[in-house]
Motif scaffolding. Structure first.
Motif, PDB file in Angstrom:
ATOM      1  N   LEU A 233       0.824  -1.207   0.000  1.00 52.68           N
ATOM      2  CA  LEU A 233       0.000   0.000   0.000  1.00 52.68           C
ATOM      3  C   LEU A 233       0.858   1.257   0.000  1.00 52.68           C
ATOM      4  CD1 LEU A 233      -2.771  -1.051   2.543  1.00 52.68           C
ATOM      5  CD2 LEU A 233      -3.081  -0.634   0.095  1.00 52.68           C
ATOM      6  N   ARG A 234       1.927   1.232   0.779  1.00 53.56           N
ATOM      7  CA  ARG A 234       2.806   2.404   0.818  1.00 53.56           C
ATOM      8  C   ARG A 234       3.447   2.654  -0.538  1.00 53.56           C
ATOM      9  NH1 ARG A 234       6.869   4.366   5.533  1.00 53.56           N
ATOM     10  NH2 ARG A 234       7.709   6.153   4.430  1.00 53.56           N
ATOM     11  N   GLN A 235       3.854   1.591  -1.213  1.00 59.70           N
ATOM     12  CA  GLN A 235       4.454   1.747  -2.528  1.00 59.70           C
ATOM     13  C   GLN A 235       3.433   2.279  -3.532  1.00 59.70           C
ATOM     14  OE1 GLN A 235       6.051  -1.871  -4.193  1.00 59.70           O
ATOM     15  NE2 GLN A 235       7.239  -0.779  -5.739  1.00 59.70           N
ATOM     16  N   ARG A 236       2.185   1.809  -3.416  1.00 60.97           N
ATOM     17  CA  ARG A 236       1.150   2.217  -4.366  1.00 60.97           C
ATOM     18  C   ARG A 236       0.763   3.678  -4.180  1.00 60.97           C
ATOM     19  NH1 ARG A 236      -4.061  -1.085  -3.549  1.00 60.97           N
ATOM     20  NH2 ARG A 236      -2.537  -2.726  -3.987  1.00 60.97           N
ATOM     21  N   HIS A 237       0.601   4.099  -2.921  1.00 60.40           N
ATOM     22  CA  HIS A 237       0.091   5.448  -2.646  1.00 60.40           C
ATOM     23  C   HIS A 237       1.185   6.454  -2.295  1.00 60.40           C
ATOM     24  CE1 HIS A 237      -3.986   3.920  -2.807  1.00 60.40           C
ATOM     25  NE2 HIS A 237      -3.687   2.983  -1.924  1.00 60.40           N
ATOM     26  N   ARG A 238       2.427   5.963  -2.088  1.00 58.43           N
ATOM     27  CA  ARG A 238       3.594   6.796  -1.747  1.00 58.43           C
ATOM     28  C   ARG A 238       3.539   7.335  -0.318  1.00 58.43           C
ATOM     29  NH1 ARG A 238       4.224  11.194  -6.241  1.00 58.43           N
ATOM     30  NH2 ARG A 238       1.990  11.348  -5.871  1.00 58.43           N
ATOM     31  N   TRP A 239       2.542   7.006   0.441  1.00 54.90           N
ATOM     32  CA  TRP A 239       2.440   7.381   1.853  1.00 54.90           C
ATOM     33  C   TRP A 239       1.453   6.410   2.489  1.00 54.90           C
ATOM     34  CZ3 TRP A 239      -2.280   8.917   4.052  1.00 54.90           C
ATOM     35  CH2 TRP A 239      -3.319   9.166   3.137  1.00 54.90           C
ATOM     36  N   ILE A 240       1.508   6.334   3.808  1.00 52.64           N
ATOM     37  CA  ILE A 240       0.544   5.500   4.520  1.00 52.64           C
ATOM     38  C   ILE A 240       0.345   6.060   5.920  1.00 52.64           C
ATOM     39  CG2 ILE A 240       2.253   3.859   5.443  1.00 52.64           C
ATOM     40  CD1 ILE A 240       0.107   1.648   4.892  1.00 52.64           C
ATOM     41  N   MET A 241      -0.884   6.028   6.371  1.00 49.18           N
ATOM     42  CA  MET A 241      -1.215   6.323   7.759  1.00 49.18           C
ATOM     43  C   MET A 241      -1.954   5.106   8.302  1.00 49.18           C
ATOM     44  SD  MET A 241      -2.454  10.283   8.013  1.00 49.18           S
ATOM     45  CE  MET A 241      -1.313  11.639   7.749  1.00 49.18           C
ATOM     46  N   ASP A 242      -1.378   4.481   9.310  1.00 49.31           N
ATOM     47  CA  ASP A 242      -2.019   3.305   9.874  1.00 49.31           C
ATOM     48  C   ASP A 242      -1.910   3.335  11.392  1.00 49.31           C
ATOM     49  OD1 ASP A 242       0.752   2.869   9.773  1.00 49.31           O
ATOM     50  OD2 ASP A 242       0.523   0.692   9.685  1.00 49.31           O
ATOM     51  N   VAL A 243      -2.696   2.503  12.030  1.00 45.27           N
ATOM     52  CA  VAL A 243      -2.754   2.407  13.486  1.00 45.27           C
ATOM     53  C   VAL A 243      -3.257   1.010  13.813  1.00 45.27           C
ATOM     54  CG1 VAL A 243      -5.114   3.328  13.571  1.00 45.27           C
ATOM     55  CG2 VAL A 243      -3.646   3.531  15.590  1.00 45.27           C
ATOM     56  N   TYR A 244      -2.894   0.513  14.984  1.00 42.02           N
ATOM     57  CA  TYR A 244      -3.418  -0.802  15.349  1.00 42.02           C
ATOM     58  C   TYR A 244      -3.626  -0.930  16.843  1.00 42.02           C
ATOM     59  CZ  TYR A 244       1.629  -1.889  15.873  1.00 42.02           C
ATOM     60  OH  TYR A 244       2.966  -1.884  16.199  1.00 42.02           O
ATOM     61  N   LEU A 245      -4.518  -1.820  17.191  1.00 43.54           N
ATOM     62  CA  LEU A 245      -4.835  -2.149  18.575  1.00 43.54           C
ATOM     63  C   LEU A 245      -4.495  -3.615  18.780  1.00 43.54           C
ATOM     64  CD1 LEU A 245      -8.058  -1.211  20.537  1.00 43.54           C
ATOM     65  CD2 LEU A 245      -7.299  -3.588  20.474  1.00 43.54           C
ATOM     66  N   MET A 246      -3.822  -3.900  19.899  1.00 40.93           N
ATOM     67  CA  MET A 246      -3.515  -5.295  20.257  1.00 40.93           C
ATOM     68  C   MET A 246      -4.065  -5.577  21.643  1.00 40.93           C
ATOM     69  SD  MET A 246       0.362  -5.913  18.822  1.00 40.93           S
ATOM     70  CE  MET A 246       1.106  -4.696  19.905  1.00 40.93           C
TER      71      MET A 246
END
Length: 251
Positions: A233-246
């Motif tokens: 996804l980062r390669q496709r859009h050139r940026w990424i914003m993500d977050v996760y809960l564990m």
């Protein structure tokens, strides 16, 4: 007097704008939009889209180039220097476009109070001796968008939640005080640095946007999938914003 309004705009979906945010944007004399270079051109495009949808007044919108953080200094030193440079960039724009004072608005991803440094940068702002009055318009956080997307509660019954960063998770490991962790600002998939047994992860990127991606499951089963999809996804859009809960089970 500069009345500075820091407006939380959610994760990029214009539907995240509150009525208070729209009102503050239209009441402003000037909105400053930072450009972060070609790698994150979609981010300035999203801010432009939000302004195009929300603005019905004659508010001026001015774009400026955001300084880059040094890659040659230790992390904390680099961040402090970067924040100083951003405050100076704001001051230059204010001097050029609001020399007599007025209402200035900055659009902040998520909410200005949560893992965002806009309020700290504001404390460094000095504009030709003018007084500064800061107002915060809260926004939907990425955490709210994540739990809503997965349809889960943030906490387990009567239990605490710890919000941390990928850097701290790598350095400190899983804290004993909480059975639920929310991890933000993680560019290196820090969940790979902890013992994965009995941990469930809920991950999301581009939350509430058309390209939203969600993965949920046992960390032992989905960790590699998240790493692969995140990279693609980062390669496709050139940026990424993500977050996760564990969340640990059996606690």
């Amino acid at each position: 007097m500069i009345d500075l309004h820091l407006i939380g705009i959610g994760t990029g979906n214009p539907d995240h704008l509150t009525l208070a945010a729209i009102k503050a944007m239209n009441a402003a004399d000037l909105i400053l939009l930072p450009r972060k270079g070609d790698r994150k051109s979609d981010l300035i495009d999203l801010r432009r889209l939000i302004c195009g949808i929300a603005l019905t007044s004659a508010t001026r919108v001015v774009e400026f180039d955001l300084p880059e953080r040094s890659a040659d200094l230790p992390y904390i030193d680099a961040v402090h220097g970067w924040h100083d440079a951003i405050a100076e960039a704001w001051a230059a724009q204010i001097a050029a476009h609001l020399p007599g004072g007025g209402k200035l608005a900055l659009l902040v991803w998520g909410d200005p109070s949560l893992y965002d440094s806009t309020l700290r940068i504001t404390e460094r702002l000095r504009v030709n001796g003018m007084a500064l009055r800061t107002h915060v318009v809260p926004g939907i956080t990425s955490i709210q968008a994540l739990t809503a997307a997965h349809g889960i509660p943030l906490n387990t019954l009567a239990s605490p939640v710890l919000i941390t960063t990928g850097r701290r998770l790598c350095e400190d490991g899983w804290p004993d005080a909480a059975d639920t962790l929310v991890v933000m600002l993680d560019g290196n998939c820090a969940f790979r640095a902890i013992e994965p047994e009995q941990i469930t992860i809920w991950w999301g990127a581009y939350l509430a946007m058309p390209q939203e991606a969600l993965i949920q499951g046992a960390l032992t089963e989905v960790a590699d999938t998240i790493v692969e999809i995140r990279a693609a996804l980062r390669q496709r859009h050139r940026w990424i914003m993500d977050v996760y809960l564990m969340r640990k089970s059996g606690r």
